[in-house]
Design a protein around this motif. Structure first.
Motif, mmCIF file in Angstrom:
data_model
loop_
_atom_site.group_PDB
_atom_site.id
_atom_site.type_symbol
_atom_site.label_atom_id
_atom_site.label_comp_id
_atom_site.label_asym_id
_atom_site.label_seq_id
_atom_site.Cartn_x
_atom_site.Cartn_y
_atom_site.Cartn_z
ATOM 1 N N THR A 1 -27.184 -29.683 49.786
ATOM 2 C CA THR A 1 -27.531 -30.528 48.645
ATOM 3 C C THR A 1 -28.992 -30.338 48.263
ATOM 4 O OG1 THR A 1 -25.881 -32.173 49.281
ATOM 5 C CG2 THR A 1 -27.658 -32.926 47.835
ATOM 6 N N SER B 1 -31.845 -26.751 40.892
ATOM 7 C CA SER B 1 -31.769 -27.510 39.650
ATOM 8 C C SER B 1 -33.152 -27.764 39.073
ATOM 9 C CB SER B 1 -31.045 -28.832 39.905
ATOM 10 O OG SER B 1 -30.989 -29.607 38.750
ATOM 11 N N VAL C 1 -24.586 -40.214 40.488
ATOM 12 C CA VAL C 1 -24.284 -41.216 41.515
ATOM 13 C C VAL C 1 -23.648 -42.454 40.885
ATOM 14 C CG1 VAL C 1 -25.339 -42.830 43.160
ATOM 15 C CG2 VAL C 1 -25.988 -40.425 43.187
ATOM 16 N N HIS D 1 -30.022 -36.533 36.110
ATOM 17 C CA HIS D 1 -28.689 -36.043 36.468
ATOM 18 C C HIS D 1 -28.214 -36.646 37.790
ATOM 19 C CE1 HIS D 1 -29.126 -32.899 33.374
ATOM 20 N NE2 HIS D 1 -27.811 -32.843 33.430
ATOM 21 N N LEU D 2 -29.100 -36.720 38.770
ATOM 22 C CA LEU D 2 -28.732 -37.294 40.067
ATOM 23 C C LEU D 2 -28.346 -38.758 39.934
ATOM 24 C CD1 LEU D 2 -31.462 -35.732 42.387
ATOM 25 C CD2 LEU D 2 -29.002 -35.322 42.494
ATOM 26 N N THR E 1 -33.629 -33.455 36.426
ATOM 27 C CA THR E 1 -32.871 -33.404 37.676
ATOM 28 C C THR E 1 -32.640 -34.814 38.209
ATOM 29 O OG1 THR E 1 -33.774 -31.223 38.205
ATOM 30 C CG2 THR E 1 -32.871 -32.505 40.033
ATOM 31 N N ILE E 2 -33.678 -35.645 38.182
ATOM 32 C CA ILE E 2 -33.542 -37.031 38.661
ATOM 33 C C ILE E 2 -32.550 -37.802 37.796
ATOM 34 C CG2 ILE E 2 -34.778 -39.224 38.922
ATOM 35 C CD1 ILE E 2 -37.207 -37.509 39.852
ATOM 36 N N ILE F 1 -30.575 -29.106 44.729
ATOM 37 C CA ILE F 1 -31.582 -29.873 43.988
ATOM 38 C C ILE F 1 -32.775 -28.981 43.662
ATOM 39 C CG2 ILE F 1 -33.297 -31.738 44.209
ATOM 40 C CD1 ILE F 1 -31.120 -33.341 45.703
#
Length: 185
Positions: free
Chosen positions: A126, A133, A150, A145-146, A142-143, A130
Motif C-alpha cells: 500500500t 500515486s 476510505v 483520493h485516499l 493523493t490524500i 501511495i
C-alpha cells in the motif's frame, strides 16, 4: 526459459501466499516487478486496479494477463496453471491434515500467527502504491483520493471495483486541455 520463469514466478507466489488472493499480491509484485522485471511498479498498479474491477480471484486474473503479456497464449496458460496448482495440492494435503489436527493449540497458533505477516506485506505494498500515486497526482490529490476511497468503501460500503471503474471512466471522459488551449491561457 521464459516459460519456466513464468511458471516459477507464479507457482512460488501462489505457494507462499497464505490466505488467498490479496496475500499473494505483494508476492506477485516481488516476482514480476523486482525479480524478473517484466513490468514496473506503475504498470503493476494499473494491472491490479483493472483486475480488481473484474469478477473472480485477483491472483488468477493477474497471472493470466501478465503471463499473456510476457509469453503469449502459452504464457497465460502456464501462469494460470502455476497459480492454481499449489492451491489444488495444498487443499488436498493441508486441509485433510488440518481437519485432523484443528483442535491442537499449535495449529490454531500457526493460523493466527500468519495474519500479522500478511498485514505487514499488504501495508508495504500500500505504501508503495501511495508513493507511486504521489508521483503522478502530488500529495493533495493523493490524500483526497485516499479519504474519498476510505469513505466510500468503509462508510458507504461501495465495492472497490465500482470505485476503480468510476475513476477509470472519469479519466477517460474528463475534458483535457489541448495544446492550443494551453497556449492561449
Amino acid at each position: 526459459m521464459k516459460q519456466r520463469h513464468i511458471f516459477v514466478a507464479f507457482f512460488r507466489s501462489s505457494m507462499l501466499g497464505y490466505g488467498g488472493g490479496p496475500s499473494t499480491i505483494p508476492l506477485i509484485h516481488k516476482e514480476v516487478v523486482e525479480r524478473f522485471k517484466w513490468m514496473n511498479a506503475e504498470e503493476f498498479g494499473d494491472v491490479l486496479a483493472i483486475g480488481n474491477t473484474l469478477p473472480g480471484p485477483i491472483n488468477t486474473k493477474m497471472a493470466g494477463y501478465i503471463g499473456f503479456r510476457v509469453g503469449g497464449i502459452l504464457g497465460m496458460l502456464n501462469a494460470v496453471l502455476a497459480t492454481i496448482l499449489p492451491t489444488i495440492i495444498l487443499m488436498i494435503v493441508l486441509l485433510t491434515t488440518l481437519v485432523t489436527f484443528k483442535d491442537l493449540q499449535w495449529v490454531q497458533g500457526m493460523t493466527k500467527g500468519i495474519v500479522p505477516v500478511v498485514g505487514v506485506m499488504l501495508g508495504v505494498l500500500t505504501w508503495q502504491f501511495i508513493q507511486s500515486s504521489v508521483k503522478g497526482l502530488r500529495w493533495p490529490f493523493t490524500i483526497v483520493h485516499l479519504v474519498v476511497g476510505v469513505l466510500f468503501i468503509e462508510i458507504f460500503h461501495v465495492h472497490p471495483g465500482f470505485i476503480i471503474g468510476g475513476l477509470l471512466l472519469f479519466a477517460l471522459c474528463k475534458p483535457s486541455k489541448s495544446k492550443e488551449q494551453k497556449g492561449l491561457s
